[in-house]
Design an enzyme around this catalytic site. Structure first.
Site, PDB file in Angstrom:
ATOM      1  N   LYS A 248       1.046  -1.070  -0.085  1.00 24.36           N
ATOM      2  CA  LYS A 248       0.046  -0.045   0.024  1.00 24.36           C
ATOM      3  C   LYS A 248       0.764   1.249  -0.136  1.00 24.36           C
ATOM      4  O   LYS A 248       1.577   1.656   0.915  1.00 24.36           O
ATOM      5  CB  LYS A 248      -0.882  -0.195   1.268  1.00 24.36           C
ATOM      6  CG  LYS A 248      -2.126   0.713   1.028  1.00 24.36           C
ATOM      7  CD  LYS A 248      -2.331   2.221   0.679  1.00 24.36           C
ATOM      8  CE  LYS A 248      -1.920   3.279   1.778  1.00 24.36           C
ATOM      9  NZ  LYS A 248      -1.992   4.530   1.429  1.00 24.36           N
TER      10      LYS A 248
ATOM     11  N   GLU B 228       8.982   0.993  11.241  1.00 33.10           N
ATOM     12  CA  GLU B 228      10.046   2.143  11.527  1.00 33.10           C
ATOM     13  C   GLU B 228       9.156   3.313  11.537  1.00 33.10           C
ATOM     14  O   GLU B 228       8.327   3.963  10.544  1.00 33.10           O
ATOM     15  CB  GLU B 228      10.868   2.107  10.279  1.00 33.10           C
ATOM     16  CG  GLU B 228      12.081   2.992  10.529  1.00 33.10           C
ATOM     17  CD  GLU B 228      12.698   3.419   9.078  1.00 33.10           C
ATOM     18  OE1 GLU B 228      12.846   2.847   8.173  1.00 33.10           O
ATOM     19  OE2 GLU B 228      12.843   4.682   9.098  1.00 33.10           O
TER      20      GLU B 228
ATOM     21  N   CYS C  25      13.699  10.249   7.848  1.00 33.27           N
ATOM     22  CA  CYS C  25      13.680   9.745   9.432  1.00 33.27           C
ATOM     23  C   CYS C  25      15.163  10.021  10.104  1.00 33.27           C
ATOM     24  O   CYS C  25      15.017  10.228  11.092  1.00 33.27           O
ATOM     25  CB  CYS C  25      13.265   8.386   9.462  1.00 33.27           C
ATOM     26  SG  CYS C  25      13.774   7.424   8.126  1.00 33.27           S
TER      27      CYS C  25
ATOM     28  N   GLU D 255       9.619  15.065  16.062  1.00 31.25           N
ATOM     29  CA  GLU D 255      10.148  15.055  14.680  1.00 31.25           C
ATOM     30  C   GLU D 255       9.367  16.018  13.867  1.00 31.25           C
ATOM     31  O   GLU D 255       8.111  16.106  13.832  1.00 31.25           O
ATOM     32  CB  GLU D 255       9.938  13.730  14.033  1.00 31.25           C
ATOM     33  CG  GLU D 255      10.561  13.412  12.699  1.00 31.25           C
ATOM     34  CD  GLU D 255      10.223  11.925  12.316  1.00 31.25           C
ATOM     35  OE1 GLU D 255       9.225  11.552  12.390  1.00 31.25           O
ATOM     36  OE2 GLU D 255      11.222  11.511  11.611  1.00 31.25           O
TER      37      GLU D 255
HETATM   38  P1  ADP Z   1       1.972  10.943   7.056  1.00 33.22           P
HETATM   39  O1  ADP Z   1       1.198  11.370   8.173  1.00 33.22           O
HETATM   40  O2  ADP Z   1       3.270  11.502   6.843  1.00 33.22           O
HETATM   41  O3  ADP Z   1       1.292  10.620   5.695  1.00 33.22           O
HETATM   42  P2  ADP Z   1       1.556   8.109   7.826  1.00 33.22           P
HETATM   43  O4  ADP Z   1       2.345   7.361   8.667  1.00 33.22           O
HETATM   44  O5  ADP Z   1       0.291   8.346   8.193  1.00 33.22           O
HETATM   45  O6  ADP Z   1       2.577   9.371   7.474  1.00 33.22           O
HETATM   46  O7  ADP Z   1       1.530   7.231   6.677  1.00 33.22           O
HETATM   47  C1  ADP Z   1       2.494   6.302   6.251  1.00 33.22           C
HETATM   48  C2  ADP Z   1       1.614   5.238   5.372  1.00 33.22           C
HETATM   49  O8  ADP Z   1       0.726   4.782   6.217  1.00 33.22           O
HETATM   50  C3  ADP Z   1       0.957   5.695   4.246  1.00 33.22           C
HETATM   51  O9  ADP Z   1       0.825   4.663   3.019  1.00 33.22           O
HETATM   52  C4  ADP Z   1      -0.521   5.954   4.574  1.00 33.22           C
HETATM   53  O10 ADP Z   1      -1.433   5.922   3.666  1.00 33.22           O
HETATM   54  C5  ADP Z   1      -0.589   4.653   5.641  1.00 33.22           C
HETATM   55  N1  ADP Z   1      -1.823   4.848   6.638  1.00 33.22           N
HETATM   56  C6  ADP Z   1      -2.284   6.035   7.229  1.00 33.22           C
HETATM   57  N2  ADP Z   1      -3.068   5.641   8.010  1.00 33.22           N
HETATM   58  C7  ADP Z   1      -3.132   4.398   8.040  1.00 33.22           C
HETATM   59  C8  ADP Z   1      -4.009   3.416   8.860  1.00 33.22           C
HETATM   60  N3  ADP Z   1      -4.777   3.893   9.980  1.00 33.22           N
HETATM   61  N4  ADP Z   1      -3.809   2.208   8.654  1.00 33.22           N
HETATM   62  C9  ADP Z   1      -2.764   1.772   8.033  1.00 33.22           C
HETATM   63  N5  ADP Z   1      -1.755   2.466   7.437  1.00 33.22           N
HETATM   64  C10 ADP Z   1      -2.279   3.977   7.334  1.00 33.22           C
END
Ligand code: ADP
Length: 486
Positions: A179, A255, A289, A389
């Protein structure tokens, strides 16, 4: 105008398909603030399809039935296809992420290197024999693939992080469902298409585009997974862990970013270090990161470091990613607001803004998510810019008196990813490296990233290691076989 948009579906079971709902979401060009693409807005149903395809492929003779070295050949063929399309992939990545062309070429190259490196491991994964006290008994361990592994990928190094998880999985005989982040789905789908051209059987590599709340959450909580890898924010990492816990899905690696320290000791090469740290801000627009966002400077060298860094930062050219400047925009409006908020908070909490931190209000960059690299002085523990961060081109200088104080402040962080130190004293270098409470230390430079090297976090930076043999270990499981011989 609409006709020029790049459009992608999800890549499921060897073909591209629209979302089951028929919906798409917009992909924004961060350099212009305009829509440049449309991606399928994958649903839980699409994730179901992808996991089902990956489960079928896992047991299909085209995948389980082939020799391990043939998996390696398929991976090398995919690497070759990506090489042939390297410039195009890098250009597409630059358009969707805003990253400079050279950063994008690095991202594609790292994806290629992951495939090449892990292709070599495919036929070198073996178990071992266990000595046991009983007579007439033979006991051995098999190292088997986990099964179907989900990978939730962030937007900062989309192809690198995609492949650092997928390549070892494939080498070990797993199948995958990826994803990508909603900011950067296009280049990932483009890369997945090339897996088919390289001869991968349908269903081995699947990529579902969509939002985190929909496709991401559906993947994290999917009962059909045998393992999950995540890279992103702490907040989302916790949600992913909760979802996986409901299904007892092993979370292989998580991570979650960092607040990495750089300690400049008085006996180090201050000039080289200061200039390198200033230019380090431009790399990936600080959206790394491992970014060195806390710089500890001996008070004797404080003024020198300030002027060296200010001078170096003044020559960092901001520009549109595809024009390949020194530094591109941030990835999104949300990130621009977040980084700007931290810059305001630094000023409000009493740090001194020594350089940059402005969004260009006029000129060709005004509609993009640009921000000048920012340097804070007089920063102190307890300030948000020191604790949290930022994920942008912002760093803070913190003065110290002695080694013990510098090490204590560096370790005083919820995060534990990278740390860096500069010294010409060999004994101090190794003493301090051992004392730093992180997973990765660099001495007299910023390196230590490579497909051969295990990378991951400790403390709230997460767990698991991606890179090298450790990746193979974590994407396999041990089966013990006990045999009575008499
Ligand atoms: P940012 O806030 O910088 O976008 P995230 O940690 O939210 O960082 O995003 C990292 C990845 O996790 C992306 O692929 C995002 O679509 C996915 N993501 C965001 N929310 C969820 C969730 N609730 N469950 C699983 N994956 C998620």
């Amino acid at each position: 105008m609409m006709a020029d948009l790049v459009r992608v579906g999800s890549w499921i079971d060897g073909r591209e398909m629209p979302a089951s709902s028929g919906e798409s979401f917009a992909v924004i060009d961060p350099g212009k603030g305009e829509v440049m693409g449309l991606a399928a807005r994958g649903t839980a149903e699409d994730v179901d399809r992808a996991v089902a395809a990956a489960r079928r492929a896992l047991h299909a003779k085209e995948w389980q039935g082939i020799n391990a070295y043939e998996r390696g050949y398929a991976m090398l063929a995919w690497a070759q296809k990506i090489k042939e399309h390297k410039e195009r992939l890098a250009g597409l990545l630059s358009l969707e992420s805003g990253k400079t062309l050279h950063d994008c070429l690095d991202d594609v190259q790292t994806a290629i290197r992951n495939l090449e490196y892990f292709a070599g491991w495919a036929d070198k994964i073996y178990g071992r024999v266990c000595p046991v006290p009983e007579q007439g008994v033979f006991d051995y361990l098999l190292r088997e693939p986990l099964g179907v592994v989900g990978h939730i990928v962030p937007w900062n190094y989309p192809l690198d992080i995609f492949m650092r998880g997928v390549a070892p999985c494939l080498a070990a005989g797993n199948t995958v469902v990826v994803k990508p982040a909603e900011e950067t789905p296009l280049s990932s789908i483009e890369m997945a298409r090339l897996s088919k051209e390289a001869g991968f059987p349908d269903g081995v590599v699947n990529v579902v585009c969509g939002t985190g709340k929909e496709a991401g959450a559906a993947l994290a909580g999917h009962p059909g997974l045998h393992g999950l890898a995540f890279c992103g924010s702490i907040l989302t990492g916790k949600e992913v862990l909760h979802a996986a816990a409901e299904r007892i899905t092993p979370v292989i690696s998580l991570e979650l970013g960092g607040k990495s320290a750089c300690i400049l000791f008085a006996d180090g090469n201050i000039e080289k270090a200061a200039v390198q740290k200033a230019w380090g801000l431009a790399h990936n627009t600080g959206q790394s990161c491992g970014a060195r966002s806390r710089i500890f400077v001996h008070k004797e060298h404080y003024k020198q470091v300030v002027s060296l860094m200010q001078a170096a930062m003044a020559s960092i050219q901001l520009g549109y990613g595809l024009d390949d400047p020194d530094m591109g925009p941030l990835v999104s409006q949300k990130q621009l607001e977040r980084v700007s908020g931290y810059i305001r908070s630094g000023c409000e909490e009493g740090a001194e803004l020594l350089y940059g931190g402005q969004h260009p209000e006029s000129g060709p960059l005004k509609n993009g998510f640009f921000i000048q690299p920012a340097l804070f002085g007089r920063a102190k523990p307890g300030m948000k810019i020191v604790e949290e961060e930022i994920f942008g081109p912002v760093t803070a200088l913190i003065a110290y008196d002695c080694e013990e104080e510098a090490v204590a402040m560096a370790n005083d962080s919820a995060y534990g990813l990278g740390a860096e130190l500069w010294t010409c004293d060999l004994a101090r270098a190794h003493r301090v490296a051992a004392q730093l409470d992180v997973s990765h230390v660099t001495i007299n430079g910023s390196g230590g990233f490579g497909v051969e090297l295990p990378f991951g976090g400790v403390k709230q930076s997460g767990f698991g290691r991606e890179g090298g043999w450790d990746s193979i270990v974590q994407y396999t499981r041990i089966k013990q076989v006990w045999v009575q011989l008499d």
